[in-house]
Structure formats: structure tokens, C-alpha cells
Enzyme design. Structure first.
Site, PDB file in Angstrom:
ATOM      1  N   ASP A   4       0.907  -0.673   0.341  1.00 32.17           N
ATOM      2  CA  ASP A   4      -0.450  -0.295  -0.172  1.00 32.17           C
ATOM      3  C   ASP A   4       1.232   0.824   0.073  1.00 32.17           C
ATOM      4  O   ASP A   4       2.279   1.117   0.962  1.00 32.17           O
ATOM      5  CB  ASP A   4      -1.123  -0.625   1.045  1.00 32.17           C
ATOM      6  CG  ASP A   4      -2.221   1.046   1.125  1.00 32.17           C
ATOM      7  OD1 ASP A   4      -2.382   1.259   0.012  1.00 32.17           O
ATOM      8  OD2 ASP A   4      -2.447   1.465   2.269  1.00 32.17           O
TER       9      ASP A   4
ATOM     10  N   SER B 292      -7.535  -4.973   5.433  1.00 32.87           N
ATOM     11  CA  SER B 292      -8.455  -4.549   3.870  1.00 32.87           C
ATOM     12  C   SER B 292      -8.586  -5.368   2.965  1.00 32.87           C
ATOM     13  O   SER B 292      -8.687  -6.020   1.927  1.00 32.87           O
ATOM     14  CB  SER B 292      -7.558  -3.591   3.195  1.00 32.87           C
ATOM     15  OG  SER B 292      -7.428  -2.815   3.313  1.00 32.87           O
TER      16      SER B 292
ATOM     17  N   ASN C  27     -11.260  -2.983  -5.526  1.00 32.22           N
ATOM     18  CA  ASN C  27     -10.354  -1.583  -5.960  1.00 32.22           C
ATOM     19  C   ASN C  27     -10.918  -1.082  -7.290  1.00 32.22           C
ATOM     20  O   ASN C  27     -10.197  -0.667  -8.688  1.00 32.22           O
ATOM     21  CB  ASN C  27      -8.824  -2.046  -6.633  1.00 32.22           C
ATOM     22  CG  ASN C  27      -7.869  -1.993  -5.556  1.00 32.22           C
ATOM     23  OD1 ASN C  27      -7.390  -3.061  -4.919  1.00 32.22           O
ATOM     24  ND2 ASN C  27      -7.732  -0.636  -4.331  1.00 32.22           N
TER      25      ASN C  27
ATOM     26  N   SER D  89      -7.327  -5.781  -4.967  1.00 27.26           N
ATOM     27  CA  SER D  89      -8.566  -6.128  -4.791  1.00 27.26           C
ATOM     28  C   SER D  89      -9.410  -5.716  -5.182  1.00 27.26           C
ATOM     29  O   SER D  89      -9.910  -5.126  -6.426  1.00 27.26           O
ATOM     30  CB  SER D  89      -9.109  -5.613  -3.390  1.00 27.26           C
ATOM     31  OG  SER D  89      -9.239  -4.174  -3.571  1.00 27.26           O
ATOM     32  N   THR D  90     -10.753  -6.898  -4.582  1.00 24.82           N
ATOM     33  CA  THR D  90     -11.967  -7.126  -5.611  1.00 24.82           C
ATOM     34  C   THR D  90     -12.339  -5.778  -5.331  1.00 24.82           C
ATOM     35  O   THR D  90     -13.590  -4.428  -6.456  1.00 24.82           O
ATOM     36  CB  THR D  90     -12.971  -7.903  -5.141  1.00 24.82           C
ATOM     37  OG1 THR D  90     -12.895  -7.688  -3.742  1.00 24.82           O
ATOM     38  CG2 THR D  90     -12.292  -9.574  -5.768  1.00 24.82           C
TER      39      THR D  90
HETATM   40  C1  IPE Z   1      -4.941  -3.142  -0.142  1.00 22.13           C
HETATM   41  O1  IPE Z   1      -5.050  -1.822  -0.294  1.00 22.13           O
HETATM   42  C2  IPE Z   1      -5.199  -3.386  -1.721  1.00 22.13           C
HETATM   43  C3  IPE Z   1      -3.837  -3.674  -2.275  1.00 22.13           C
HETATM   44  C4  IPE Z   1      -2.991  -3.273  -1.902  1.00 22.13           C
HETATM   45  C5  IPE Z   1      -3.998  -3.837  -3.409  1.00 22.13           C
HETATM   46  P1  IPE Z   1      -6.069  -0.566  -0.364  1.00 22.13           P
HETATM   47  O2  IPE Z   1      -5.717   1.079  -0.902  1.00 22.13           O
HETATM   48  O3  IPE Z   1      -7.076  -0.475  -1.705  1.00 22.13           O
HETATM   49  O4  IPE Z   1      -6.735  -0.464   0.807  1.00 22.13           O
HETATM   50  P2  IPE Z   1      -7.888   0.713   2.028  1.00 22.13           P
HETATM   51  O5  IPE Z   1      -9.100   0.734   0.776  1.00 22.13           O
HETATM   52  O6  IPE Z   1      -6.956   1.918   2.354  1.00 22.13           O
HETATM   53  O7  IPE Z   1      -8.250  -0.263   2.912  1.00 22.13           O
HETATM   54  C1  IPE Z   2      -1.778   0.317  -3.463  1.00 20.53           C
HETATM   55  O1  IPE Z   2      -1.477   1.130  -3.393  1.00 20.53           O
HETATM   56  C2  IPE Z   2      -1.711  -0.433  -4.919  1.00 20.53           C
HETATM   57  C3  IPE Z   2      -2.921  -0.646  -5.471  1.00 20.53           C
HETATM   58  C4  IPE Z   2      -4.469  -0.818  -4.492  1.00 20.53           C
HETATM   59  C5  IPE Z   2      -3.243  -1.069  -6.398  1.00 20.53           C
HETATM   60  P1  IPE Z   2      -2.684   2.266  -2.850  1.00 20.53           P
HETATM   61  O2  IPE Z   2      -3.056   3.209  -4.958  1.00 20.53           O
HETATM   62  O3  IPE Z   2      -3.609   2.137  -2.775  1.00 20.53           O
HETATM   63  O4  IPE Z   2      -2.078   3.882  -2.201  1.00 20.53           O
HETATM   64  P2  IPE Z   2      -2.056   5.204  -1.634  1.00 20.53           P
HETATM   65  O5  IPE Z   2      -3.218   3.968  -0.415  1.00 20.53           O
HETATM   66  O6  IPE Z   2      -3.158   5.388  -2.456  1.00 20.53           O
HETATM   67  O7  IPE Z   2      -1.778   5.777  -1.114  1.00 20.53           O
HETATM   68 MG    MG Z   3      -4.482   2.031  -0.361  1.00 22.23          MG
END
Ligand code: IPE
Ligand code: IPE
Ligand code: MG
Length: 236
Positions: free
Chosen positions: A12, A186, A60, A57-58
Site C-alpha cells: 500500500d 482490507s 479496487n 483487490s476486488t
Molecule cells: C489494499 O489497499 C489493496 C492492495 C494493496 C492491492 P487499499 O488501498 O485498496 O486498501 P484501503 O482502501 O486503504 O483499505
Molecule cells: C496500493 O497503493 C496499490 C493498489 C491498491 C493497487 P494505493 O494505490 O492504494 O496507494 P495509496 O494508498 O492511495 O497511497
Molecule cells: Mg491504498
């Protein structure tokens, strides 16, 4: 050194890494993909056997079409070309998640990378893509229900037996790492993390390099894992 057999990473902070530098979020994802390639090889060098990573993730799919498209195209590029080093290092790549709902060209590249690396024996890189932990349990429960309909005897069914119904039959997670500062799971690998040790860091994933990974390994070495029992030192 007491090395975790299975390490899982919630990768993340890519977006915030980029925003902090005045760059587009996509640039953070690109840098994150480079970090992943290096980390996978480093983890195997450190004698970790399985590395699971949360790539998409599902949930995303709630993001903008532009960001989703960028990520899907990035996955294809990674699987087609960037994973050459990972393949040469003898790492088998498997993808966990629902193929249903993914673009056809993404599914094709998933099948190709799994096929290309399937004989590799040095370690496993499990990439969770269109993945949800609750979804994995539901999909597993449905497979089990079908086996029961076909006559499977579940009188002595144990929690270990359910791993067979997960997307890939991987061992339990010993060490779970989340980068990017959030203190939550998450919907990651819920079944597999039942006794894992947790390591949270504020470092954004693109900056999570070998030395950051080693800090997590060092922390793990000093944890007293009891699995519901009493620590060995007090057990006599
Ligand atoms: C979790 O990160 C999913 C991945 C790292 C692929 P998210 O950024 O989607 O999680 P939340 O929304 O902060 O819980
Ligand atoms: C994790 O990084 C990668 C994915 C969820 C695809 P994020 O895109 O969630 O990065 P932040 O949390 O917005 O910084
Ligand atoms: Mg994130």
C-alpha cells in the site's frame, strides 16, 4: 536465523508516494512494480519459500477507469516481460483471485506466466489480483460443497484440510507486512493469516526496499509465537 516460510505483503501507499512528489498516481504503481520485482528475488535469497502480495483487490474496481486500466495494462506488461529475472531465479508465479470480471487479455497473461514458470522450484510468488479474502473463503466453500455432493466424507474435516480449497494450496502466513501506514487488513488473506505475526510500517511501498524488508524479518525473529500454548522457556 528463524526465517518465516510464508511472507505476505499488503503493498500500500503507491498513490501517496507519487502525490507527495507531485507525480501522477500511476507513476507510484510503476515504481511499486519495480520494487516488487526486486523484493521477490531478495525474499527468496533470504530463504523465504512463499511470498504473497496484494496487487489488486476486488474493491479496487471502485477506482477511476483510468487508474484501473493503467493497473491492468501494467500487470500484463509485468507478466510478459518484466518477470524474466524472476523466472530465471527459479521462482514459480501463481495468481490468486477471481478471473471472472477481469479483461480477457489480463486473463491470457495470467495463464501465460503461470504456465511459463510452473516447473520452477526455488520458491513461489503468489500475486493476489482481483482478490478478496472473504471471496476466497466463499469460493473454497462452494468447491467443498460440490465435493460433499459427490460423496466426500467430512466427518473428520480439519482446518488444515480447508487449505486445499483455497485458490492455491499455500501454507499459512507466518509474517504479514503492510506498508503505507494504514492499520487494517482490507480483506486480504483472512484464512491464511490466522496465526501470522503482523508488521506495519509507514514506508510507502515503492520505498520498501531490501533493508526495510530485512527489518521485518528481524522483528519476526524476536517474536514469541505461542499458537495458543505457552512459550517453550516457561513450559517445563
Ligand atoms: C489494499 O489497499 C489493496 C492492495 C494493496 C492491492 P487499499 O488501498 O485498496 O486498501 P484501503 O482502501 O486503504 O483499505
Ligand atoms: C496500493 O497503493 C496499490 C493498489 C491498491 C493497487 P494505493 O494505490 O492504494 O496507494 P495509496 O494508498 O492511495 O497511497
Ligand atoms: Mg491504498
Amino acid at each position: 536465523m528463524n526465517v518465516p516460510n510464508h511472507v505476505a505483503i499488503i503493498m500500500d501507499g503507491n498513490g501517496r508516494w507519487a502525490e507527495k512528489r507531485g507525480l501522477a498516481r500511476s507513476r507510484g504503481h510503476l515504481e511499486g512494480s519495480k520494487t516488487l520485482e526486486k523484493l521477490a528475488i531478495h525474499a527468496m535469497d533470504m530463504k523465504v519459500k512463499v511470498l504473497s502480495v496484494y496487487a489488486f483487490s476486488t474493491d479496487n474496481f471502485k477506482r477511476s477507469q483510468e487508474e484501473v486500466d493503467y493497473l491492468m495494462n501494467l500487470f500484463i506488461k509485468m507478466f510478459q516481460t518484466k518477470f524474466d529475472k524472476i523466472n530465471k531465479r527459479g521462482i514459480r508465479v501463481v495468481i490468486s483471485g477471481r478471473k471472472r470480471g477481469l479483461r480477457e487479455d489480463v486473463v491470457a497473461s495470467i495463464n501465460a506466466i503461470e504456465e511459463k514458470t510452473k516447473e520452477n522450484k526455488e520458491g513461489i510468488l503468489n500475486i493476489c489480483l482481483n482478490y478478496g479474502g472473504q471471496e476466497e473463503i466463499i469460493d473454497g466453500a462452494i468447491k467443498l460443497a460440490k465435493d460433499i455432493q459427490n460423496g466426500l466424507d467430512i466427518t473428520n474435516f480439519k482446518r488444515e484440510d480447508f487449505y486445499h480449497y483455497m485458490y492455491h494450496e499455500l501454507p499459512p502466513i507466518d509474517l504479514l507486512i503492510r506498508t503505507g501506514g494504514e492499520l487494517r487488513i482490507s480483506n486480504f488473506m483472512l484464512y491464511e493469516m490466522s496465526y501470522s505475526e503482523f508488521y506495519f510500517t509507514n514506508t510507502y511501498f515503492p520505498d520498501f526496499d531490501k533493508s526495510e524488508f530485512n527489518k521485518a524479518l528481524f522483528m519476526f525473529e524476536n517474536r514469541d509465537r505461542r499458537f495458543g500454548g505457552i512459550s517453550d522457556a516457561k513450559n517445563n
